[in-house]
Structure formats: C-alpha cells, structure tokens
Motif scaffolding. Structure first.
Motif, short mmCIF file in Angstrom:
data_model
loop_
_atom_site.label_atom_id
_atom_site.label_comp_id
_atom_site.label_asym_id
_atom_site.label_seq_id
_atom_site.Cartn_x
_atom_site.Cartn_y
_atom_site.Cartn_z
N LEU A 35 0.72 -1.16 0.02
CA LEU A 35 -0.04 -0.09 0.01
C LEU A 35 0.72 1.14 -0.02
CD1 LEU A 35 -2.52 -1.00 2.66
CD2 LEU A 35 -2.68 -1.27 0.13
N GLU A 36 0.40 2.15 -0.90
CA GLU A 36 1.20 3.55 -0.83
C GLU A 36 0.37 4.60 -0.36
OE1 GLU A 36 2.39 4.20 -5.01
OE2 GLU A 36 4.06 2.67 -5.05
N LYS A 37 0.80 5.78 -0.24
CA LYS A 37 0.05 6.95 0.24
C LYS A 37 -1.30 7.00 -0.22
CE LYS A 37 0.37 11.85 0.93
NZ LYS A 37 1.00 13.00 0.97
N GLY A 38 -2.26 7.49 0.56
CA GLY A 38 -3.72 7.23 -0.17
C GLY A 38 -4.45 6.08 -0.31
N MET A 39 -3.74 4.95 0.10
CA MET A 39 -4.27 3.53 -0.24
C MET A 39 -4.73 2.89 1.02
SD MET A 39 -2.06 2.20 -3.22
CE MET A 39 -2.86 0.70 -3.37
N GLY A 40 -5.74 2.00 0.81
CA GLY A 40 -6.04 1.05 2.17
C GLY A 40 -6.61 0.05 1.70
N ILE A 41 -7.02 -0.87 2.44
CA ILE A 41 -7.65 -2.32 2.71
C ILE A 41 -8.72 -2.53 3.71
CG2 ILE A 41 -5.72 -3.18 1.07
CD1 ILE A 41 -5.19 -4.94 3.78
N LEU A 42 -9.64 -3.26 3.36
CA LEU A 42 -10.58 -3.97 4.25
C LEU A 42 -10.75 -5.39 4.12
CD1 LEU A 42 -12.75 -3.39 6.41
CD2 LEU A 42 -14.47 -2.94 4.60
N LEU A 43 -10.46 -5.84 5.38
CA LEU A 43 -10.78 -7.51 5.09
C LEU A 43 -11.82 -7.65 5.99
CD1 LEU A 43 -9.67 -10.32 4.72
CD2 LEU A 43 -8.41 -9.97 6.84
N SER A 44 -12.90 -8.21 5.12
CA SER A 44 -14.18 -8.40 6.00
C SER A 44 -14.95 -9.85 5.20
CB SER A 44 -14.93 -7.22 5.73
OG SER A 44 -16.45 -7.56 6.23
N LYS A 45 -15.24 -10.52 6.06
CA LYS A 45 -15.92 -11.84 5.65
C LYS A 45 -15.29 -12.73 4.69
CE LYS A 45 -20.48 -9.93 5.99
NZ LYS A 45 -21.91 -9.56 5.26
N GLY A 46 -13.96 -12.67 4.92
CA GLY A 46 -12.92 -13.55 4.14
C GLY A 46 -12.22 -13.02 3.02
N LYS A 47 -12.84 -11.59 2.76
CA LYS A 47 -12.34 -10.86 1.39
C LYS A 47 -11.65 -9.67 1.69
CE LYS A 47 -16.28 -12.99 -1.22
NZ LYS A 47 -17.48 -12.62 -2.29
N ILE A 48 -10.58 -9.40 0.72
CA ILE A 48 -9.71 -8.28 0.76
C ILE A 48 -10.46 -6.98 -0.20
CG2 ILE A 48 -7.47 -7.03 0.40
CD1 ILE A 48 -6.20 -9.46 1.75
N GLN A 49 -10.90 -6.11 0.32
CA GLN A 49 -11.19 -4.94 -0.48
C GLN A 49 -10.29 -3.55 -0.36
OE1 GLN A 49 -15.17 -3.94 0.82
NE2 GLN A 49 -16.11 -5.96 0.10
N LYS A 50 -9.71 -3.38 -1.57
CA LYS A 50 -9.11 -2.11 -1.76
C LYS A 50 -9.56 -0.85 -1.71
CE LYS A 50 -4.95 -4.34 -3.93
NZ LYS A 50 -4.01 -4.16 -5.04
N GLU A 51 -9.22 0.33 -1.03
CA GLU A 51 -9.94 1.36 -1.22
C GLU A 51 -8.97 2.62 -1.42
OE1 GLU A 51 -12.06 2.13 2.39
OE2 GLU A 51 -9.93 1.52 3.88
N LEU A 52 -9.70 3.85 -1.72
CA LEU A 52 -8.78 4.96 -1.91
C LEU A 52 -8.99 5.96 -0.93
CD1 LEU A 52 -8.69 5.86 -5.78
CD2 LEU A 52 -6.89 4.69 -4.32
N LEU A 53 -8.29 6.77 -0.21
CA LEU A 53 -8.57 7.26 0.95
C LEU A 53 -8.62 9.02 0.73
CD1 LEU A 53 -5.62 6.18 3.42
CD2 LEU A 53 -7.86 5.19 3.00
N SER A 54 -9.82 9.47 1.12
CA SER A 54 -10.09 10.86 0.69
C SER A 54 -9.65 11.79 1.96
CB SER A 54 -11.40 11.13 0.62
OG SER A 54 -12.32 10.47 1.54
N LYS A 55 -8.97 11.37 3.09
CA LYS A 55 -8.72 12.14 4.26
C LYS A 55 -7.09 11.71 4.66
CE LYS A 55 -13.37 11.82 6.18
NZ LYS A 55 -14.23 11.46 7.28
N ASN A 56 -6.63 12.71 5.33
CA ASN A 56 -5.41 12.64 5.54
C ASN A 56 -5.31 12.08 7.11
OD1 ASN A 56 -4.48 14.12 3.37
ND2 ASN A 56 -5.04 16.26 4.38
N ALA A 57 -5.96 11.86 7.58
CA ALA A 57 -5.74 11.05 9.05
C ALA A 57 -7.06 10.28 9.25
CB ALA A 57 -5.54 12.03 10.14
N PRO A 58 -7.10 9.26 10.24
CA PRO A 58 -8.23 8.57 10.65
C PRO A 58 -9.32 9.55 11.43
CG PRO A 58 -6.57 7.94 12.06
CD PRO A 58 -6.07 8.72 10.68
N ASP A 59 -10.41 9.30 11.27
CA ASP A 59 -11.46 10.23 12.09
C ASP A 59 -11.20 10.30 13.55
OD1 ASP A 59 -12.76 11.08 9.67
OD2 ASP A 59 -13.93 9.30 9.55
#
Length: 307
Positions: free
Chosen positions: A207-231
């Motif tokens: 993962l590079e800057k601005g990227m994320g993943i979510l592991l849910s129900k045995g599957k990995i989903q990639k996502e793009l971040l829209s914020k500079n820090a977690p809420d």
C-alpha cells in the motif's frame, strides 16, 4: 526436549550454579543463547547502582549473631544450600523476564494514549487497544504486537513490523492506521507499507500513500483514502451506509455503556458521524436520523433502544 529449553530449565540452572555440569554440558551451555542472555543480564545488572554497604560492620554483625545461634545438623545445612540455590534461580529468572520481557500499553473504553518508542516513533492508541514490545534491544528489533486500533508514525530506520492476528505489516518509515477488531482495515497516509496476511489464500499487498484495504468476511477490498488522518484522531467516528449494530459497537468502544434493544432492526443502515466527547450528543446524532428512540439510565450505563 530442545536443547535451548533444557538449558533454561530450573534443574539445569541449579546444577550449573552448583558446578555439577560435565565438561560437555558446560561447553554446550556456554555456546547457547540462554548463556549469552544470562551474561547480558549480568552486564546490565553491574551497571545498576545501589546503596553503599559498610562491609566490615555488616560482617561483624553477622558474626555476632552467628555466635549466638546453635549449630544445625548437616541436613539443615543442605536445606540452606538448596534454598540459596533456589533463590539464585529465582533472581536469575526474574532478571531474564525483566531484561527480555515485554512492555505493554493498553487503553480502556473511551480512552486514548500516545506511546513514544525509543527511536522516536509514535503509536497513538484508540479506545480498547493494546500494544507490546521488548523492553530492550529496540534498535535491533523494531517489532510490536498489536490489537485494537492505532495510528503509527514511524521514523525511518530498520524494518518496523506490526504483528496482528490477521497478519504482519512491515514498513521502513511511514504513517498508517490499523483497525483490528471484528473488521480489519489498514490505511496508509505516508510512505508505503507491506501487508503479509497469515491466511495463505490472501496475497501480499503493498500500500502506498492514499491507499487502504478492508478485510471483511474473508475477502480483501482495496480503497482510496479521501482524508489525511483517521477520524478517531480528530475525536469522532464516521459511517457510510453501515448497519446499526456496527454503530452501537463503536459507541460502546468510546463510552462505557450497554445497549438493550426492543424490536429494533439492527440491520438498518446509518450514514453520519458521532462525537467522542458527549454521550447524549452521540446518541442524538445517530439514533434520531434513523427514527430510533433511546432512554438513558440514571447512572448513564444502560441505553434502551426502541422503535
């Protein structure tokens, strides 16, 4: 029994202290990691300062006392020698545990804490989270064991590894957030990180800057971040089309409350935020938009929900 385990056993160490090892056993022991660890403890212990002792006065006091004590039988002397050896072993294990043990930081419900590591790296723990690492040797082994949610600000240096129950995250120097609860998510805010899942069916992900993943129900989903820090670092939790039960789980992390429901649809979805600084405000901003009524007990520990 593996040799290292044998060398660390109380029986073996007692024989070593008593000088009862054979030449072969002694040679093998002195080449082991256990012996090197003991030498490291001894070296560190010598650097510790303690109170000054008047040796001559102490010796005279002991001698005077001994003159008033009746000599005991060899059996008792044998017991005394055994007690001294046992005490030495206990001290040895205590020193081993301290110098090679782990330091743990943890937070409770609604708590947050910032941990400063020896190299200047920071770990900001969210509520109900914990992190542990070795007390010494940090520069040689930048590795932590982690559970919960935290934001990591890692200074450049040797590999920095975060061990979780879903896998390892390896970095050199970066900023990232890990959420290891019922769901598992990683967001990279600076630099790059590598996620190595324990599940062999999942691929290694960089993962590079601005990227994320979510592991849910045995599957990995990639996502793009829209914020500079977690809420949560800014004092609130946000949701996007997420079921009510997930909102309640998050509320229970930030506030010491128990929810009781009466015929409420727990799968209805919510989009919005709630603040971490006021329970009543948090309930109002989450429950009212969904048409859910709530009642707060007098001690503010139990929240009853109803349609």
């Amino acid at each position: 029994m593996p040799m290292e385990e044998k060398y660390a056993s109380e029986d073996f160490l007692a024989r070593w202290l008593a000088g009862e090892l054979s030449k072969e056993e002694l040679a093998g022991f002195e080449a082991s990691n256990v012996y090197r660890d003991i030498l490291a403890i001894d070296t560190a212990a010598k650097s510790l300062s303690g109170p000054k002792v008047d040796v001559e006065r102490a010796l005279s006091l002991v001698t005077a006392r001994n003159q008033n004590i009746r000599r005991t039988t060899p059996k008792v002397k044998r017991l005394w020698s055994f007690t001294v050896a046992a005490a030495c072993i206990a001290i040895l294990f205590a020193g081993y545990t301290y110098f090679f043990g782990y330091k743990t930081y943890s937070t409770g419900i609604g708590e947050k804490e910032t941990v400063l590591l020896a190299d200047g790296s920071l770990i900001e723990l969210n509520a109900n989270s914990s992190v542990s690492f070795k007390r010494f040797g940090w520069e040689e082994d930048r590795s932590v064991n982690f559970d919960g949610e935290a934001f990591f600000d890692v200074v450049p240096g040797k590999d920095f590894t975060v061990n979780t129950d879903k896998g390892k995250i390896s970095v050199l120097g970066t900023q990232f957030n890990i959420r290891d609860r019922k769901d598992y998510a990683i967001q990279c805010y600076e630099g790059a990180i590598i996620f190595m899942p324990l599940n062999e069916n999942h691929p290694i992900i960089e993962l590079e800057k601005g990227m994320g993943i979510l592991l849910s129900k045995g599957k990995i989903q990639k996502e793009l971040l829209s914020k500079n820090a977690p809420d949560w670092k800014n004092g609130f939790s946000s949701f996007s089309n997420q079921p009510l039960y997930e909102v309640l789980e998050e509320l229970a992390l930030q506030y010491p409350v128990e929810f009781r429901t009466k015929g409420v649809d727990m799968n209805r979805e919510f989009t919005g935020i709630f603040s971490h600084n006021s329970l009543e405000s948090a309930l109002k901003t989450t429950m009212e938009p969904m048409g859910v009524e709530y009642h707060i007990s007098e001690d503010k520990r139990i929240i009853t929900l109803s349609e």
